[in-house]
Write a protein that holds these residues in place. Structure first.
Motif, PDB file in Angstrom:
ATOM      1  N   LEU A  53      -6.632 -35.300 -30.807  1.00  0.00           N
ATOM      2  CA  LEU A  53      -5.503 -34.425 -30.492  1.00  0.00           C
ATOM      3  C   LEU A  53      -4.222 -34.896 -31.155  1.00  0.00           C
ATOM      4  O   LEU A  53      -3.430 -34.086 -31.648  1.00  0.00           O
ATOM      5  N   THR A  54      -3.987 -36.198 -31.195  1.00  0.00           N
ATOM      6  CA  THR A  54      -2.796 -36.730 -31.863  1.00  0.00           C
ATOM      7  C   THR A  54      -2.814 -36.383 -33.344  1.00  0.00           C
ATOM      8  O   THR A  54      -1.811 -35.937 -33.904  1.00  0.00           O
ATOM      9  N   LEU A  55      -3.951 -36.574 -33.971  1.00  0.00           N
ATOM     10  CA  LEU A  55      -4.063 -36.256 -35.392  1.00  0.00           C
ATOM     11  C   LEU A  55      -3.761 -34.780 -35.640  1.00  0.00           C
ATOM     12  O   LEU A  55      -3.010 -34.435 -36.552  1.00  0.00           O
ATOM     13  N   ILE A  56      -4.316 -33.920 -34.816  1.00  0.00           N
ATOM     14  CA  ILE A  56      -4.097 -32.478 -34.954  1.00  0.00           C
ATOM     15  C   ILE A  56      -2.620 -32.129 -34.756  1.00  0.00           C
ATOM     16  O   ILE A  56      -2.051 -31.325 -35.500  1.00  0.00           O
ATOM     17  N   GLN A  57      -1.977 -32.747 -33.771  1.00  0.00           N
ATOM     18  CA  GLN A  57      -0.589 -32.421 -33.453  1.00  0.00           C
ATOM     19  C   GLN A  57       0.404 -33.001 -34.443  1.00  0.00           C
ATOM     20  O   GLN A  57       1.451 -32.413 -34.690  1.00  0.00           O
ATOM     21  N   LYS A  58       0.117 -34.154 -35.024  1.00  0.00           N
ATOM     22  CA  LYS A  58       1.095 -34.875 -35.844  1.00  0.00           C
ATOM     23  C   LYS A  58       0.904 -34.695 -37.342  1.00  0.00           C
ATOM     24  O   LYS A  58       1.721 -35.155 -38.118  1.00  0.00           O
ATOM     25  N   THR A  59      -0.186 -34.056 -37.745  1.00  0.00           N
ATOM     26  CA  THR A  59      -0.525 -34.005 -39.158  1.00  0.00           C
ATOM     27  C   THR A  59      -0.865 -32.585 -39.576  1.00  0.00           C
ATOM     28  O   THR A  59      -1.658 -31.923 -38.912  1.00  0.00           O
ATOM     29  N   PRO A  60      -0.287 -32.122 -40.679  1.00  0.00           N
ATOM     30  CA  PRO A  60      -0.732 -30.825 -41.201  1.00  0.00           C
ATOM     31  C   PRO A  60      -2.132 -30.973 -41.807  1.00  0.00           C
ATOM     32  O   PRO A  60      -2.320 -31.717 -42.767  1.00  0.00           O
TER      33      PRO A  60
END
Length: 166
Positions: A53-60
């Protein structure tokens, strides 16, 4: 493996792992003006937890590739991952079948890709040469570049690049 010594364990809860991912993504020079980054592949364990979830939220993200072994228990995780990516608007570029062959079976990920309506990007064999290369720190594509396993890795890599270009 590069962050700890020997047999030390990484004792991190979700927020700590998420912070480490954020720091790695935002405080690393991933390319330069002269040599920009073409593709960044982030290999995550199966699941739909804090790190994903962090990767999805913080990275295009341009998309996600789901890797699964052929058995049903692993394919259930692949389905959940696909559902997560759908819910957050990340395109599933396709499925790859890992450890394909006599021991774990063959064709499960291909059938699942068809059920999910996503591309099937290929299969990677369960192979002694892949394991030996991993243990030695020499990828099979370097150690045995014209062997069957290396050719399969090359084919999957090309399929991923093609999926990214669509």
């Amino acid at each position: 493996g590069l962050l700890t010594a020997g047999n030390d364990a990484m004792v991190w809860r979700g927020p700590m792992a998420s912070q480490a991912i954020t720091q790695m993504l935002t405080q690393t020079r991933w390319g330069t003006a002269e040599k920009p980054l073409d593709v960044l592949v982030v290999d995550l364990p199966p699941g739909t937890g804090d790190v994903q979830l962090t990767l999805i939220q913080k990275t295009p993200l341009d998309g996600a590739v789901i890797v699964s072994t052929p058995q049903e228990v692993a394919l259930a995780d692949a389905r959940r991952a696909h559902t997560l990516f759908e819910k957050v608007g990340v395109l599933t570029l396709g499925l790859i079948e890992n450890m394909s062959g006599e021991i774990f079976g063959k064709g499960g990920a291909e059938a699942e890709a068809a059920r999910l309506g996503v591309p099937y990007l290929g299969d990677l064999p369960l192979s002694a040469s892949v394991r030996e290369g991993g243990d030695a720190g020499v990828p099979v594509t370097v150690a045995v570049p014209f062997g069957e396993a290396a050719e399969r890795f090359d084919a999957v890599a090309l399929a991923m690049i093609e999926a990214l270009s669509l």
